[in-house]
Design a protein around this motif. Structure first.
Motif, short mmCIF file in Angstrom:
data_model
loop_
_atom_site.label_atom_id
_atom_site.label_comp_id
_atom_site.label_asym_id
_atom_site.label_seq_id
_atom_site.Cartn_x
_atom_site.Cartn_y
_atom_site.Cartn_z
N SER A 257 0.84 -1.09 -0.26
CA SER A 257 -0.07 0.00 0.09
C SER A 257 1.00 1.20 0.10
O SER A 257 1.81 1.45 0.83
N VAL B 45 -8.19 -5.69 -2.24
CA VAL B 45 -7.18 -6.59 -2.49
C VAL B 45 -8.00 -7.39 -3.83
O VAL B 45 -7.01 -8.01 -4.68
N GLY C 62 -5.72 -8.27 -7.16
CA GLY C 62 -5.43 -9.60 -7.38
C GLY C 62 -5.85 -9.69 -8.69
O GLY C 62 -4.99 -10.58 -9.58
N THR D 179 0.13 -5.22 1.39
CA THR D 179 -1.13 -5.43 0.93
C THR D 179 -1.06 -6.35 -0.32
O THR D 179 -1.78 -7.17 -0.77
N ALA E 87 -1.29 -10.21 -0.20
CA ALA E 87 -2.74 -10.63 -0.29
C ALA E 87 -3.19 -10.83 -1.67
O ALA E 87 -3.70 -11.89 -1.92
N ALA E 88 -2.75 -9.75 -2.36
CA ALA E 88 -3.24 -9.95 -3.83
C ALA E 88 -2.40 -11.00 -4.27
O ALA E 88 -3.10 -11.70 -5.25
N LEU F 65 -5.34 -10.59 4.73
CA LEU F 65 -6.24 -9.59 3.76
C LEU F 65 -6.80 -10.31 2.47
O LEU F 65 -7.65 -10.20 1.63
N ALA F 66 -6.05 -11.60 2.19
CA ALA F 66 -6.60 -12.66 1.00
C ALA F 66 -7.91 -13.34 1.42
O ALA F 66 -8.57 -13.96 0.56
#
Length: 224
Positions: free
Chosen positions: A35, A82, A86, A114, A117-118, A142-143
C-alpha cells in the motif's frame, strides 16, 4: 538480457512495469508492491536485483494506473482493494505467458504488505502457472477466502520486531492448506531497514525459490 519498460493491459487499465529477463532465465518473479508504494520501491528493486543474479527474470509493476494513484493518494481507496489488485496480478501472469522470453516459465509471486494478499488471490486463480508465493512483511490475512484455495507453496517472511504483522501471519499460516513456511528475520521491523535485514530477505527468497524449482524437476524426473 531483456530490459525494458512495458505496458501490461488489464480489463480496466494499462499498467506500467519494469521487465528484466536474463539469458536462460529459470523462472520469472512478479512483484506486487504494498500500500502506498510503486514499482520504484527501493526494497523490492534490491530484492529483484539479487534474484536476477541467481537467474530469475523480474517484472516490477504498478498495480494502479496514474489516475488511480493520484486518487488513492488522497483517499487510500484502492490500496486495500485486494480483489482489484489480485485481478491485475492475474492479468500480469497471463501477459507473461504470451511474452516470447517468459512463455512457459514458472511464475513466482513476490508480495509486500497488501501486495502479498493480492499475490495469494492471484495464485488461487492461476494454480497451474504459479510456482510459489513469497510474502515480505505481508498481510496474507487480507486474502480472506482465497487462503484456503492456494495450491502453490507459500513463504512468509516477517520481521521479528513487526509484532502485529507477525501475529497476523501466524494466523494466516494456520489457514493455509498449501505447503508453507514462516521465516522470521530477527531484529527487523516492518520495512526491514536494519543493516543486513533486506539482504537476509533476498537470500531466504532465493533459496526458497531454488528449492521449489528443484522439487518440480525431481517430480518431473520421477514421472518420466
Amino acid at each position: 538480457m531483456i530490459s525494458e519498460m512495458v505496458l501490461v493491459p488489464t480489463d480496466d487499465a494499462t499498467l506500467s512495469g519494469d521487465f528484466v529477463v536474463p539469458a536462460a532465465a529459470r523462472a520469472v518473479v512478479l512483484f506486487a508492491h504494498g500500500s502506498g508504494s510503486s514499482r520504484h520501491s527501493p526494497r523490492n528493486r534490491m530484492v529483484a536485483a539479487e534474484l536476477r543474479t541467481a537467474g530469475f527474470g523480474t517484472l516490477l509493476m504498478d498495480l494502479l494506473s496514474e489516475r488511480e494513484e493520484r486518487h488513492d493518494a488522497i483517499t487510500a481507496e484502492h490500496r486495500f482493494d485486494v480483489p482489484l489488485l489480485g485481478r491485475r496480478l492475474v492479468a500480469a501472469i497471463d501477459w507473461l505467458e504470451v511474452q516470447p522470453d517468459t512463455r512457459g516459465l514458472p511464475v513466482v509471486l513476490f508480495g509486500a504488505s497488501t501486495g502479498a494478499a493480492a499475490a495469494l488471490v492471484a495464485a488461487a486463480e492461476r494454480p497451474d502457472r504459479v510456482l510459489t508465493v513469497v510474502s515480505r512483511g505481508g498481510r496474507p490475512d487480507l486474502a480472506d477466502g482465497a487462503l484456503e484455495h492456494v495450491r502453490a507453496p507459500v513463504l512468509l517472511i516477517v520481521g521479528g520486531q513487526d509484532n502485529e504483522v507477525l501475529k497476523l501471519n501466524q494466523e494466516a499460516a494456520r489457514r493455509l492448506r498449501a505447503p508453507h513456511s514462516l521465516r522470521i528475520v530477527e531484529g527487523a521491523t516492518h520495512l526491514f531497514e536494519e543493516p543486513g535485514a533486506l539482504e537476509q530477505v533476498a537470500e531466504t527468497a532465493r533459496q526458497w525459490c531454488d528449492d521449489r524449482l528443484r522439487a518440480v524437476r525431481e517430480t518431473a524426473a520421477e514421472e518420466e
